[in-house]
Design a protein around this motif. Structure first.
Motif, PDB file in Angstrom:
ATOM      1  N   LEU A 101       0.781  -1.271  -0.021  1.00  0.00           N
ATOM      2  CA  LEU A 101      -0.102   0.004   0.126  1.00  0.00           C
ATOM      3  C   LEU A 101       0.595   1.255  -0.055  1.00  0.00           C
ATOM      4  O   LEU A 101       2.164   1.614   0.522  1.00  0.00           O
ATOM      5  CB  LEU A 101      -0.894  -0.037   1.317  1.00  0.00           C
ATOM      6  N   LEU A 102       0.216   2.343  -0.773  1.00  0.00           N
ATOM      7  CA  LEU A 102       1.213   3.766  -0.679  1.00  0.00           C
ATOM      8  C   LEU A 102       0.838   4.180   0.586  1.00  0.00           C
ATOM      9  O   LEU A 102      -0.495   4.391   1.122  1.00  0.00           O
ATOM     10  CB  LEU A 102       0.474   4.493  -1.968  1.00  0.00           C
ATOM     11  N   THR A 103       1.848   4.530   1.242  1.00  0.00           N
ATOM     12  CA  THR A 103       1.868   5.244   2.620  1.00  0.00           C
ATOM     13  C   THR A 103       2.893   6.171   2.613  1.00  0.00           C
ATOM     14  O   THR A 103       3.590   6.680   1.851  1.00  0.00           O
ATOM     15  CB  THR A 103       2.217   4.180   3.565  1.00  0.00           C
ATOM     16  N   ARG A 104       2.602   7.168   3.483  1.00  0.00           N
ATOM     17  CA  ARG A 104       3.298   8.470   3.813  1.00  0.00           C
ATOM     18  C   ARG A 104       4.080   8.205   5.347  1.00  0.00           C
ATOM     19  O   ARG A 104       3.443   7.752   6.085  1.00  0.00           O
ATOM     20  CB  ARG A 104       2.605   9.613   3.714  1.00  0.00           C
ATOM     21  N   PRO A 105       5.180   8.573   5.405  1.00  0.00           N
ATOM     22  CA  PRO A 105       5.934   8.658   6.444  1.00  0.00           C
ATOM     23  C   PRO A 105       5.239   9.528   7.569  1.00  0.00           C
ATOM     24  O   PRO A 105       4.806  10.790   7.198  1.00  0.00           O
ATOM     25  CB  PRO A 105       7.057   8.776   6.526  1.00  0.00           C
ATOM     26  N   ALA A 106       5.721   9.658   9.089  1.00  0.00           N
ATOM     27  CA  ALA A 106       5.189  10.677   9.856  1.00  0.00           C
ATOM     28  C   ALA A 106       6.415  12.043   9.791  1.00  0.00           C
ATOM     29  O   ALA A 106       7.358  11.742   9.906  1.00  0.00           O
ATOM     30  CB  ALA A 106       5.123  10.198  11.309  1.00  0.00           C
ATOM     31  N   VAL A 107       5.811  13.117   9.724  1.00  0.00           N
ATOM     32  CA  VAL A 107       6.381  14.038   9.731  1.00  0.00           C
ATOM     33  C   VAL A 107       5.687  15.361  10.724  1.00  0.00           C
ATOM     34  O   VAL A 107       4.345  15.139  10.835  1.00  0.00           O
ATOM     35  CB  VAL A 107       6.568  14.882   8.389  1.00  0.00           C
ATOM     36  N   ALA A 108       6.248  16.150  11.431  1.00  0.00           N
ATOM     37  CA  ALA A 108       5.772  17.279  12.117  1.00  0.00           C
ATOM     38  C   ALA A 108       4.884  18.343  11.438  1.00  0.00           C
ATOM     39  O   ALA A 108       4.630  19.425  11.873  1.00  0.00           O
ATOM     40  CB  ALA A 108       6.684  17.460  13.227  1.00  0.00           C
ATOM     41  N   THR A 109       5.419  18.563   9.943  1.00  0.00           N
ATOM     42  CA  THR A 109       5.081  19.549   9.252  1.00  0.00           C
ATOM     43  C   THR A 109       3.863  19.861   8.949  1.00  0.00           C
ATOM     44  O   THR A 109       3.014  18.871   9.032  1.00  0.00           O
ATOM     45  CB  THR A 109       5.785  19.446   7.926  1.00  0.00           C
ATOM     46  N   SER A 110       3.138  21.183   8.947  1.00  0.00           N
ATOM     47  CA  SER A 110       1.840  21.209   8.941  1.00  0.00           C
ATOM     48  C   SER A 110       1.613  22.652   8.078  1.00  0.00           C
ATOM     49  O   SER A 110       2.634  23.345   7.833  1.00  0.00           O
ATOM     50  CB  SER A 110       0.965  21.620  10.413  1.00  0.00           C
ATOM     51  N   VAL A 111       0.435  22.961   7.690  1.00  0.00           N
ATOM     52  CA  VAL A 111       0.202  24.021   6.863  1.00  0.00           C
ATOM     53  C   VAL A 111      -0.558  24.920   7.705  1.00  0.00           C
ATOM     54  O   VAL A 111      -1.642  24.663   7.875  1.00  0.00           O
ATOM     55  CB  VAL A 111      -0.532  23.667   5.548  1.00  0.00           C
ATOM     56  N   SER A 112      -0.118  26.245   7.728  1.00  0.00           N
ATOM     57  CA  SER A 112      -0.973  27.109   8.509  1.00  0.00           C
ATOM     58  C   SER A 112      -1.918  27.673   7.689  1.00  0.00           C
ATOM     59  O   SER A 112      -1.972  28.278   6.553  1.00  0.00           O
ATOM     60  CB  SER A 112      -0.070  28.346   9.228  1.00  0.00           C
ATOM     61  N   ASN A 113      -3.191  27.878   8.340  1.00  0.00           N
ATOM     62  CA  ASN A 113      -4.309  28.262   7.445  1.00  0.00           C
ATOM     63  C   ASN A 113      -4.408  27.663   6.195  1.00  0.00           C
ATOM     64  O   ASN A 113      -4.950  28.224   4.938  1.00  0.00           O
ATOM     65  CB  ASN A 113      -4.234  29.568   7.085  1.00  0.00           C
ATOM     66  N   GLY A 114      -4.595  26.142   6.038  1.00  0.00           N
ATOM     67  CA  GLY A 114      -4.658  25.359   4.845  1.00  0.00           C
ATOM     68  C   GLY A 114      -5.960  25.351   4.577  1.00  0.00           C
ATOM     69  O   GLY A 114      -6.354  24.864   3.417  1.00  0.00           O
ATOM     70  N   SER A 115      -7.149  25.900   5.245  1.00  0.00           N
ATOM     71  CA  SER A 115      -8.326  25.989   4.686  1.00  0.00           C
ATOM     72  C   SER A 115      -8.633  27.453   3.822  1.00  0.00           C
ATOM     73  O   SER A 115      -9.852  27.642   3.503  1.00  0.00           O
ATOM     74  CB  SER A 115      -9.339  25.836   5.772  1.00  0.00           C
ATOM     75  N   PHE A 116      -7.659  28.221   4.071  1.00  0.00           N
ATOM     76  CA  PHE A 116      -7.852  29.565   3.458  1.00  0.00           C
ATOM     77  C   PHE A 116      -8.922  30.447   3.856  1.00  0.00           C
ATOM     78  O   PHE A 116      -9.573  31.131   3.351  1.00  0.00           O
ATOM     79  CB  PHE A 116      -8.125  29.388   1.826  1.00  0.00           C
ATOM     80  N   ALA A 117      -9.183  30.291   5.102  1.00  0.00           N
ATOM     81  CA  ALA A 117     -10.325  30.756   5.619  1.00  0.00           C
ATOM     82  C   ALA A 117      -9.952  32.372   6.043  1.00  0.00           C
ATOM     83  O   ALA A 117     -10.987  33.351   5.628  1.00  0.00           O
ATOM     84  CB  ALA A 117     -10.626  30.441   7.253  1.00  0.00           C
TER      85      ALA A 117
ATOM     86  N   ALA B  88      -1.454  12.828   6.919  1.00  0.00           N
ATOM     87  CA  ALA B  88      -0.858  12.001   8.301  1.00  0.00           C
ATOM     88  C   ALA B  88      -0.281  10.885   7.873  1.00  0.00           C
ATOM     89  O   ALA B  88      -0.280  10.197   6.727  1.00  0.00           O
ATOM     90  CB  ALA B  88      -2.229  11.763   9.121  1.00  0.00           C
ATOM     91  N   ALA B  89       0.571  10.286   8.636  1.00  0.00           N
ATOM     92  CA  ALA B  89       1.282   9.065   8.442  1.00  0.00           C
ATOM     93  C   ALA B  89       0.425   7.979   8.439  1.00  0.00           C
ATOM     94  O   ALA B  89      -0.909   7.889   8.925  1.00  0.00           O
ATOM     95  CB  ALA B  89       2.183   8.796   9.806  1.00  0.00           C
ATOM     96  N   GLY B  90       0.682   7.058   7.579  1.00  0.00           N
ATOM     97  CA  GLY B  90      -0.059   6.033   7.112  1.00  0.00           C
ATOM     98  C   GLY B  90      -0.493   5.811   5.633  1.00  0.00           C
ATOM     99  O   GLY B  90       0.247   6.413   4.739  1.00  0.00           O
ATOM    100  N   THR B  91      -1.469   5.163   5.552  1.00  0.00           N
ATOM    101  CA  THR B  91      -1.932   4.868   4.108  1.00  0.00           C
ATOM    102  C   THR B  91      -2.478   6.146   3.455  1.00  0.00           C
ATOM    103  O   THR B  91      -3.519   6.587   4.141  1.00  0.00           O
ATOM    104  CB  THR B  91      -3.190   3.680   4.050  1.00  0.00           C
ATOM    105  N   VAL B  92      -2.264   6.335   2.130  1.00  0.00           N
ATOM    106  CA  VAL B  92      -2.710   7.336   1.342  1.00  0.00           C
ATOM    107  C   VAL B  92      -4.347   6.931   1.109  1.00  0.00           C
ATOM    108  O   VAL B  92      -4.460   5.871   0.439  1.00  0.00           O
ATOM    109  CB  VAL B  92      -2.132   7.756   0.081  1.00  0.00           C
ATOM    110  N   ASP B  93      -5.018   7.520   1.313  1.00  0.00           N
ATOM    111  CA  ASP B  93      -6.651   7.395   1.473  1.00  0.00           C
ATOM    112  C   ASP B  93      -7.545   8.429   0.683  1.00  0.00           C
ATOM    113  O   ASP B  93      -7.691   9.371   1.360  1.00  0.00           O
ATOM    114  CB  ASP B  93      -7.077   6.629   2.870  1.00  0.00           C
TER     115      ASP B  93
END
Length: 961
Positions: free
Chosen positions: A95-111, A227-232
């Motif tokens: 299964l295609l998965t992603r590793p765990a990272v601490a990176t995040s997107v600030s205001n990723g909803s473009f509110a 998030a880490a885990g399976t691409v869904d």
């Protein structure tokens, strides 16, 4: 009492109907079988215990799934898993998965605009809010652009990140790079409406850019780090739609149809770590030939995001997403120009300069500085533009007349290079001649008389109009049920219609396209055509409906299909079941509408078209529980895998040139629910989705057939001068093997490399057997340091399993000949001695029952005459010392006798691990008795390999006197 020794030298006739067993006059019937379960016939003639399956993992939440074979190239493949509302991707059986990272997107909803920069140009706008990022480039030639930076800490650099992007109204242009404006992480690409998972491996911060040059709203709902885990990915297909999914592929794009669901695109980018699931949308058709309700429609504006109003109740919720085309007399053009090189849409002038037939009005407004130039073309709306003497430098309204009577001209107005200074001018052109069609897509429903739309092709007017057409596809009208790619066109099939795109332009259905490249839209024909069940691009376009099979053809076999040269003709009235059909070279196979017969589509030169040939003619009962899935394997043999409703698989070994049409059955501890095949080398990869009961719970596993080379267990024997290397093992290359001395004691475990192994010490005698095993179901390999405890078996909890370890079967028979097994408890089993390399899986049994042995009569047929099988001899290959059992009754079966010497090795004792490469077994006594219908019964038990090349029974038949 005549005696005969018939030679059963071919086991490639497969299963025959019990009703045909007495037809000993038919060639091949005597070599057919009444039962062939877990035996796999080979085209050359032998049959072997079929390969086992390797455990890969489970479907999402152990749910039922559809499996789509994604083949970008023969060595770049993936398996697409569709479950209820979700899509996952399997690459190289993982299964295609992603590793765990601490990176995040600030205001990723473009509110809000926080963290984002508006880099738009020439009057385009970017806005933020509850719906997300909205890009709008209303001025001609402008660009709406938004940029942002995702901060990546040092600990997360050089680690793959997954950018999860949701585009709610696309397409938008996207890029990501290591610096502002760069695209070295994600090359500039188009993101359509849907979900995107884009792989990025940053060496620092990630700089992202969203852009649009469209004059309507384009909306990005969100961007984030997965998030880490399976691409869904969220998918539109529910559990009830999975059986309806049909697909075809062009390079990195798969087009997917399912009755009742909007068409989709599955997109692969880069090296295969980035995937998207998006809507398939065309902007210019196909359209119905006339209006679909007795109302008139009125656009709220000529361009941009606006509304359409109906004169009476018409719009339903299902119209959201549908196209609407409206024709108005006259040609009215509006454009906002704010840069050099920006031009209005052209308008066509016809008629004579009498009564103002060739007069139009150009109106300018706004705050701007520059020179507008009026240009004209004699060639068409796209080329041949030349300046006229008319220019505009101020606001106002001016009439302009063309004195070229009866000549078709096209005009446009705009800023030439170097003639724009500043500001923005709104240009409006009014011309009463001719007419123009505008197109809009419905984006929301306000009421039965009002909808929101985005204008894709500007309307000429904002008056009510009776000349309008609705698009063919929507929730209100339905969606195509089948798709394929044929002769450079993308074909969709829905209801009674077929739709073929403009040649080499898979999203274009513009019916104003001139010439043979134009789209093809036509009804399919007579009979029940409520749904197209399959479409196959063979030598001709073949389609299957509930009532018939048809070909779409031109007037001549070698001529391409065109809008003016096409017809749909029925070639068969068998009708198709709701199961995909598949191509085998220029042939095709499909399931007949009963679900219990398989037909071959083969071109018949004498008939000048394809014909349907029944592949189950001699074994109609083999598919009696109904076919629910179909896949074709090409290597090492052509096999059609038919998943049955009772959980078994009927496998057809097919080779028309050699007249091989051999059916056999696959059974396992559980029920196979789906099948898929990916191309591979040296063998295709065959996948089964199997429902099993494990420790009282229902699970669904993805399992892959073992390669046949993994089932070649022949012992390699060297007996002679001392050597330090054993060669001549090309078919075992890359496989782990166990080296044994003359006494059968393990010396060491090695891996074949380049067709050879190097011994740690020279030896005058050595025997090799594979340490791995491909003859157990749901198996996994346990390798490592020597241990008697094999762990990691939780997927087989509480199951009785067999073990092949260090080159031998560890599941030996007891005194009564019953195979011993190990029961998994707390995810592990214990052996009586340590092993280094082991394979653990579920056992299965091969069962073979021959046809009637109607041989040896002195006065006519041997049918109904008393007969007995006294002795039997075998020619075997790749056969374990204790694998084969035989007899004339399933209740009394004997093993190969002990004490027979072959290749200096004796078949004694019973636990001898030898696997013989070949064994011509002399005739031996076979348990049996006199009767009218004795049969040859053969059984084999996994994980012990056996290949039967020939069986020679001695049959004695009593005279009728």
């Amino acid at each position: 009492m005549p005696k005969t020794h018939p030679d059963m030298i071919a086991f490639n006739r497969g299963i025959v109907s019990p009703l045909a067993l007495a037809r000993t006059d038919v060639a091949g019937i005597q070599l057919s079988a009444e039962t062939m379960v877990n035996w796999l016939p080979k085209t050359l003639g032998p049959m072997r215990l079929r390969p086992g399956t390797k455990y890969l993992g489970c479907s999402r939440n152990h749910a039922s799934a559809a499996w789509l074979e994604f083949v970008a190239a023969t060595d770049e493949t993936a398996l697409i898993e569709l479950t209820d509302g979700r899509m996952r991707v399997w690459i190289d059986d993982t299964l295609l998965t992603r590793p765990a990272v601490a990176t995040s997107v600030s205001n990723g909803s473009f509110a809000t605009s926080s963290g984002w920069s508006d880099a738009s140009a020439h009057g385009a706008t970017v806005s933020f809010g509850g719906s997300g990022l909205v890009l709008n480039a209303a001025p001609v030639g402008s660009l709406a652009k938004c940029t942002g930076t995702i901060t990546v800490s040092g600990g997360d650099q050089d680690t793959e990140h997954g950018l999860a992007i949701h585009v709610t109204r696309g397409p938008v242009t996207f890029r990501a790079g290591s610096s502002a404006g760069a695209d070295d992480h994600v090359r500039e690409t188009i993101l359509r409406t849907g979900r995107h998972s884009l792989a990025v491996t940053p060496t620092g911060d990630i700089h992202v850019t969203f852009m649009s040059g469209a004059g309507v709203d384009r909306i990005v709902g969100s961007i984030g780090i997965e998030a880490a885990g399976t691409v869904d990915l969220v998918a539109p297909w529910g559990a009830s739609n999975l059986a309806d999914v049909r697909f075809d592929q062009s390079a990195d794009v798969m087009f997917v149809a399912a009755a009742g669901i909007r068409q989709q695109r599955i997109e692969r980018r880069g090296t295969g770590r980035s995937w998207s699931l998006v809507d398939y949308r065309g902007d210019n058709g196909p359209f119905l030939t006339g209006r679909s309700a007795d109302v008139e429609l009125k656009p709220g504006a000529r361009t941009g995001n606006t509304t359409i109003t109906a004169s009476g109740d018409f719009f339903a919720d299902g119209h959201v997403g549908a196209l609407i085309r409206i024709f108005h007399s006259g040609q009215h053009t509006e454009a906002t120009l704010s840069k050099e090189g920006a031009w209005s849409d052209p308008w066509e002038v016809t008629g004579i300069d009498d009564g103002d037939e060739r007069t139009f009005t150009v109106t300018r407004s706004g705050t701007w500085t520059g020179t507008l130039t009026l240009q004209r073309s004699y060639d068409g709306p796209d080329t041949g533009w030349n300046d006229t003497s008319t220019t505009y430098t101020a606001n106002g309204s001016s009439d302009r007349s063309s004195d070229d009577d009866n000549v078709r001209l096209w005009f446009r107005v705009g800023f030439k290079e170097g003639e724009f200074s500043s500001g923005s001018v709104d240009v409006s052109v009014a011309y009463g001649g001719g007419g123009r069609t505008g197109i809009a897509r419905i984006t929301g429903r306000n009421s039965a008389t009002s909808v929101d739309v985005e204008v894709l092709l500007p309307f000429s007017d904002t008056r009510f109009a009776a000349n309008w057409q609705e698009g063919w596809w929507s929730d209100a009208r339905g969606w195509p049920s089948a798709v394929d790619i044929f002769e450079g066109r993308l074909w969709w099939f829905g209801g009674t219609q077929l739709f073929a795109s403009v040649s080499d332009d898979y999203h274009n259905f513009d019916d104003t396209t001139e010439g043979d490249a134009g789209p093809i839209v036509r009804s399919i024909g007579r009979g029940p055509v409520d749904r197209v069940r399959f479409a196959l691009p063979l030598l001709r376009q073949v389609i299957g409906t509930a009532g018939s099979e048809l070909t779409v053809r031109s007037s001549s076999f070698d001529q391409p299909l065109t809008p003016s040269n096409n017809s749909a003709k029925a070639i068969s009235t068998q009708g198709a079941a709701n199961v995909r059909a598949l191509a085998i070279d220029t042939r095709g196979v499909y399931v007949q509408r009963s679900g219990e017969r398989l037909f071959l589509l083969e071109y018949d030169p004498s008939a000048g078209d394809y014909q349907s040939i029944d592949l189950t003619l001699m074994a109609p009962e083999v598919l009696g529980s109904g076919v629910v899935g179909l896949a074709v394997q090409r290597h090492p043999e052509t096999r059609v895998h038919c998943v049955l409703g009772d959980g078994r698989v009927a496998i057809l070994t097919l080779h028309p040139a050699e007249e091989v049409t051999a059916w056999s059955l696959f059974e396992t501890d559980g029920a196979v629910e789906a099948v898929a095949v990916l191309p591979g080398s040296p063998e295709d990869a065959v996948y089964y989705h199997v429902c099993r009961t494990i420790d009282g719970a229902t699970v669904r596993y993805l399992e892959r057939w073992a390669d046949e080379r993994d089932c070649n267990f022949s012992t390699y024997v060297h007996d002679g001068a001392e050597v330090s290397a054993l060669t001549g093992l090309p078919f075992h290359d890359g496989m782990p093997v166990t080296v044994r001395d003359a006494a059968g004691t393990k010396v060491e475990n090695l891996t074949v490399d380049g067709g050879a192994v190097t011994l740690s010490a020279a030896a005058s005698f050595a025997a090799l057997t594979p340490s791995g095993c491909g003859l157990a179901d749901c198996e996994i390999a346990c390798a490592g340091s020597a241990t008697a405890t094999l762990a990691g078996l939780s997927h087989l909890e509480d199951k009785a399993v067999v073990v092949w370890a260090d080159g031998r079967d560890r599941s030996m028979d007891d005194a009564d000949g019953v195979q011993a097994t190990f029961t998994v408890a707390e995810g592990q089993i214990g052996l009586d001695e340590p092993v280094e390399q082991a394979v653990v899986g579920l056992p299965y049994e091969g069962r073979y029952v021959s046809g009637k042995l109607a041989y040896g009569a002195a006065d006519g047929t041997a049918l109904t005459m008393p007969k007995r099988v006294n002795r039997i001899g075998f020619v075997l290959a790749d056969t374990h010392n204790n694998a084969l059992r035989f007899g004339t009754s399933a209740d009394v079966l004997d093993p190969l006798p002990r004490g027979i010497v072959h290749d200096r090795r004796a078949l004694d004792p019973a636990d001898d691990p030898t696997v013989f490469a070949s064994l011509d077994q002399v005739a031996m006594t076979i348990p049996g008795h006199w009767g009218a219908d004795p049969r040859l019964h053969l059984t084999a038990r996994a994980p012990r390999p056996v290949t039967v090349m020939a069986a020679v029974p001695a049959v004695t038949t009593k005279s009728r006197a």
